[in-house]
Design a protein around this motif. Structure first.
Motif, PDB file in Angstrom:
ATOM      1  N   SER A  18       4.747   2.721 -10.984  1.00 58.03           N
ATOM      2  CA  SER A  18       3.635   3.623 -11.140  1.00 58.03           C
ATOM      3  C   SER A  18       2.068   2.535 -10.887  1.00 58.03           C
ATOM      4  O   SER A  18       1.298   2.813 -10.261  1.00 58.03           O
ATOM      5  CB  SER A  18       3.463   3.833 -12.856  1.00 58.03           C
ATOM      6  OG  SER A  18       3.522   3.344 -13.272  1.00 58.03           O
ATOM      7  N   GLU A  19       2.431   1.462 -10.841  1.00 59.54           N
ATOM      8  CA  GLU A  19       1.215   0.312 -10.966  1.00 59.54           C
ATOM      9  C   GLU A  19       0.994   0.133  -9.329  1.00 59.54           C
ATOM     10  O   GLU A  19       0.306   0.298  -8.860  1.00 59.54           O
ATOM     11  CB  GLU A  19       1.166  -0.978 -11.758  1.00 59.54           C
ATOM     12  CG  GLU A  19       1.279  -1.085 -13.280  1.00 59.54           C
ATOM     13  CD  GLU A  19       0.052  -0.045 -13.243  1.00 59.54           C
ATOM     14  OE1 GLU A  19      -1.082  -0.718 -13.203  1.00 59.54           O
ATOM     15  OE2 GLU A  19       0.204   1.184 -14.074  1.00 59.54           O
ATOM     16  N   ARG A  20       2.114   0.281  -8.807  1.00 58.27           N
ATOM     17  CA  ARG A  20       2.176  -0.139  -7.455  1.00 58.27           C
ATOM     18  C   ARG A  20       1.800   1.661  -6.496  1.00 58.27           C
ATOM     19  O   ARG A  20       0.731   1.475  -5.792  1.00 58.27           O
ATOM     20  CB  ARG A  20       3.472  -0.103  -6.587  1.00 58.27           C
ATOM     21  CG  ARG A  20       4.061  -1.448  -7.013  1.00 58.27           C
ATOM     22  CD  ARG A  20       5.100  -1.892  -5.764  1.00 58.27           C
ATOM     23  NE  ARG A  20       6.042  -0.653  -6.045  1.00 58.27           N
ATOM     24  CZ  ARG A  20       7.618  -0.766  -5.611  1.00 58.27           C
ATOM     25  NH1 ARG A  20       8.214  -2.581  -4.605  1.00 58.27           N
ATOM     26  NH2 ARG A  20       8.708   0.062  -5.793  1.00 58.27           N
ATOM     27  N   ALA A  21       2.019   2.490  -7.186  1.00 57.90           N
ATOM     28  CA  ALA A  21       1.564   4.126  -6.349  1.00 57.90           C
ATOM     29  C   ALA A  21      -0.401   3.521  -6.927  1.00 57.90           C
ATOM     30  O   ALA A  21      -1.071   4.656  -6.109  1.00 57.90           O
ATOM     31  CB  ALA A  21       2.168   4.947  -7.318  1.00 57.90           C
ATOM     32  N   ARG A  22      -0.919   3.398  -8.110  1.00 57.53           N
ATOM     33  CA  ARG A  22      -2.562   3.559  -8.631  1.00 57.53           C
ATOM     34  C   ARG A  22      -2.766   2.555  -7.555  1.00 57.53           C
ATOM     35  O   ARG A  22      -3.548   2.568  -7.048  1.00 57.53           O
ATOM     36  CB  ARG A  22      -2.077   2.672 -10.030  1.00 57.53           C
ATOM     37  CG  ARG A  22      -1.864   3.501 -11.305  1.00 57.53           C
ATOM     38  CD  ARG A  22      -2.075   2.632 -12.302  1.00 57.53           C
ATOM     39  NE  ARG A  22      -3.748   2.649 -12.487  1.00 57.53           N
ATOM     40  CZ  ARG A  22      -4.548   2.058 -13.693  1.00 57.53           C
ATOM     41  NH1 ARG A  22      -3.349   1.077 -14.296  1.00 57.53           N
ATOM     42  NH2 ARG A  22      -5.415   1.405 -13.518  1.00 57.53           N
ATOM     43  N   ILE A  23      -2.279   1.488  -6.844  1.00 63.33           N
ATOM     44  CA  ILE A  23      -3.150   0.296  -6.586  1.00 63.33           C
ATOM     45  C   ILE A  23      -2.852   1.258  -4.664  1.00 63.33           C
ATOM     46  O   ILE A  23      -4.553   0.712  -4.033  1.00 63.33           O
ATOM     47  CB  ILE A  23      -2.397  -0.527  -6.007  1.00 63.33           C
ATOM     48  CG1 ILE A  23      -2.300  -1.328  -7.854  1.00 63.33           C
ATOM     49  CG2 ILE A  23      -2.757  -1.908  -5.101  1.00 63.33           C
ATOM     50  CD1 ILE A  23      -1.774  -2.781  -7.600  1.00 63.33           C
ATOM     51  N   THR A  24      -1.683   1.570  -4.051  1.00 62.26           N
ATOM     52  CA  THR A  24      -2.127   2.525  -3.032  1.00 62.26           C
ATOM     53  C   THR A  24      -2.559   3.874  -2.708  1.00 62.26           C
ATOM     54  O   THR A  24      -2.935   3.570  -1.744  1.00 62.26           O
ATOM     55  CB  THR A  24      -0.301   2.677  -3.177  1.00 62.26           C
ATOM     56  OG1 THR A  24       0.835   1.451  -3.252  1.00 62.26           O
ATOM     57  CG2 THR A  24      -0.378   3.063  -1.360  1.00 62.26           C
ATOM     58  N   ARG A  25      -3.064   4.589  -4.126  1.00 64.96           N
ATOM     59  CA  ARG A  25      -3.697   4.973  -3.600  1.00 64.96           C
ATOM     60  C   ARG A  25      -4.768   5.220  -3.168  1.00 64.96           C
ATOM     61  O   ARG A  25      -5.683   6.012  -3.218  1.00 64.96           O
ATOM     62  CB  ARG A  25      -3.136   6.114  -5.433  1.00 64.96           C
ATOM     63  CG  ARG A  25      -2.098   6.921  -5.263  1.00 64.96           C
ATOM     64  CD  ARG A  25      -2.454   7.891  -6.225  1.00 64.96           C
ATOM     65  NE  ARG A  25      -2.505   7.900  -7.614  1.00 64.96           N
ATOM     66  CZ  ARG A  25      -1.876   7.481  -8.443  1.00 64.96           C
ATOM     67  NH1 ARG A  25      -0.425   7.426  -8.258  1.00 64.96           N
ATOM     68  NH2 ARG A  25      -1.891   6.464 -10.003  1.00 64.96           N
ATOM     69  N   ARG A  26      -5.542   3.770  -3.769  1.00 63.47           N
ATOM     70  CA  ARG A  26      -7.040   3.460  -3.952  1.00 63.47           C
ATOM     71  C   ARG A  26      -7.186   2.522  -2.103  1.00 63.47           C
ATOM     72  O   ARG A  26      -7.996   2.972  -1.673  1.00 63.47           O
ATOM     73  CB  ARG A  26      -7.360   2.651  -5.019  1.00 63.47           C
ATOM     74  CG  ARG A  26      -7.486   3.031  -6.749  1.00 63.47           C
ATOM     75  CD  ARG A  26      -8.184   1.664  -7.163  1.00 63.47           C
ATOM     76  NE  ARG A  26      -9.473   1.293  -6.674  1.00 63.47           N
ATOM     77  CZ  ARG A  26     -10.257   0.907  -7.779  1.00 63.47           C
ATOM     78  NH1 ARG A  26      -9.971   0.647  -8.535  1.00 63.47           N
ATOM     79  NH2 ARG A  26     -11.609   0.640  -7.354  1.00 63.47           N
TER      80      ARG A  26
END
Length: 447
Positions: free
Chosen positions: A55-63
């Motif tokens: 989930s945190e990788r996804a948050r960073i990747t979305r940005r």
């Protein structure tokens, strides 16, 4: 300085340098500023089965996609399986949902990419790509020998039936071992059966000889389709060598695998640069053991290299690698290869480990910049134990199975610590997984 005072100094330094993560939208402002104009951001994980890492990788990747123009996510998954997702998120596939698009991830461990967090990210990527700039989803790994063979033949059936016939005859070399790639590797490496090395090389050469003809038949669509076929043919060549190397030494097979992933990343970047007419930017998702610089670990001391080391050597400051750690919680894993999916309790980290040091610092979630050269950087340059949980977790042999020595500040550019984590939610979970832990908070509807 005594060991006790050195330890307390390290705890204090970490506490002072830690940047709390609260779930706020601004959590990663500092990290994105530090990433700057880098073209490669490598996002690790300390296990293949922890929800927060995904989930945190996804948050960073979305940005990174939304604010810095990243146009590809390359993951520790097989090329043909991920390419089906790529077609979906780019609006070019036959699937009508993210759940359908992950349908080819049926090889153990299915939970790595068939899980609730990945599904949510794929849905976001599909929606994001409704705009002009489209970001893709690609696999870097090489386990998919037979799936890649089928993809090459299917491509040639559509574009050059005569060439498809030649490909079938070459790849028929593998028929004697069926779908059992390890049986093939064992027999071929010991000389008990013939190797298919010449056949897979010949097929790749044959495909590349016709590259210009195939790729120009229908503009960019044809070029994309040729590119995916070529990657599958290259994967088949490298996978054939990999399965033979498995019975020579761990170092040999590990190095072949990570070199393949780096070569695939380079091929992907070259393709995207050509088709878009601008330098591409790629986020990589893989385990810490692949993305942290091997030269700062005991694995490097015994001759292993990895993606993180090779990308750093080739790209320098154009690459940023970020590791993840946890102290305790639950994890989705198996007890043996190809075993049942289980939800297991993660033991508190061993004394003397980085994870135990971070736990003692007292913050539940934080980011540490390891490039700033401060006291924390120096403290985290000292060798300590580091934990790695793959698809198998064996708490009864924790120290031997899951710890190695590393120098964290040389291994990563930044690290994200989440003190207590929970198991990632498999899409294909059975009653055994449900019975082995707490009831999950979320689960995708309709599954």
């Amino acid at each position: 300085m005594s060991d006790s005072s050195s330890h307390h100094g390290a705890v204090f330094a970490v506490r002072e340098a830690a940047r709390p993560l609260t779930g706020a939208s601004a959590d990663y402002d500092y990290l994105l500023d530090r990433i700057g104009d880098a073209r490669f951001v490598l996002l690790g994980e300390a296990s293949h089965g922890t929800h927060e890492f995904y989930s945190e990788r996804a948050r960073i990747t979305r940005r990174l996609i939304g604010e810095k123009g990243f146009t590809a996510v390359a993951v520790e998954a097989d090329w043909p399986d991920a390419y089906r997702v790529n077609r979906y998120v780019r609006g070019a596939g036959d699937d009508d949902s993210a759940l359908a698009a992950v349908g080819d991830f049926h090889r153990f461990p299915t939970w790595m990419w068939r899980n609730a967090a990945v599904l949510e990210f794929i849905e976001w990527l599909y929606d994001h790509n409704g705009g002009v700039v489209k970001a893709g989803f690609y696999g870097l790994d090489l386990y998919s020998l037979h799936a890649s063979i089928r993809a090459v033949v299917d491509y040639l059936d559509k574009i050059d039936p005569e060439a498809a016939g030649r490909a079938r005859r070459r790849y028929a070399c593998f028929d004697h071992s069926g779908e059992d790639t390890q049986a093939y590797g064992y027999a071929a490496s010991l000389g008990l059966d013939r190797s298919c090395e010449n056949e897979v090389i010949a097929q790749l050469v044959d495909l590349r000889r016709r590259a210009v003809e195939y790729a120009r038949r229908d503009g960019l669509v044809a070029e994309d389709e040729y590119f995916q076929a070529e990657q599958n043919a290259r994967l088949a060549k490298n996978a054939e060598e990999y399965y033979r190397s498995m019975f020579r030494s761990r170092v040999s097979s590990w190095n072949l695998r990570d070199l393949h992933m780096v070569e695939t990343l380079a091929e992907l970047v070259g393709h995207l640069d050509r088709t878009t007419g601008r330098p591409s930017k790629v986020v990589v998702w893989a385990h810490n053991s692949h993305l942290g610089d091997a030269r700062a670990t005991e694995m490097g001391e015994r001759g292993e290299w990895n993606v993180g080391q090779l990308v750093r050597e080739r790209c320098g400051d154009d690459a940023v690698n970020i590791g993840f750690t946890t102290y305790t919680g639950t994890v989705t894993a198996a007890s043996d290869w190809d075993g049942p999916t289980e939800r297991k309790r993660v033991r508190p980290a061993l004394p003397g480990s980085y994870e135990a040091l971070f736990h003692e610092a007292g913050s539940p979630r934080f980011l540490i910049d390891l490039r700033d050269g401060g006291d924390a950087t120096e403290a985290l340059r000292e060798p300590r134990l580091e934990r790695a949980i793959g698809v198998i977790y064996r708490p009864d042999t924790e120290r031997r199975s899951h710890y190695f020595h590393a120098r964290l500040a040389e291994q990563f550019d930044a690290v994200i610590h989440i003190d207590q984590t929970r198991a990632v939610e498999p899409l294909d979970r059975d009653s055994g997984w449900e019975e082995q832990g707490e009831v999950p908070e979320t689960y995708p509807a309709g599954v």
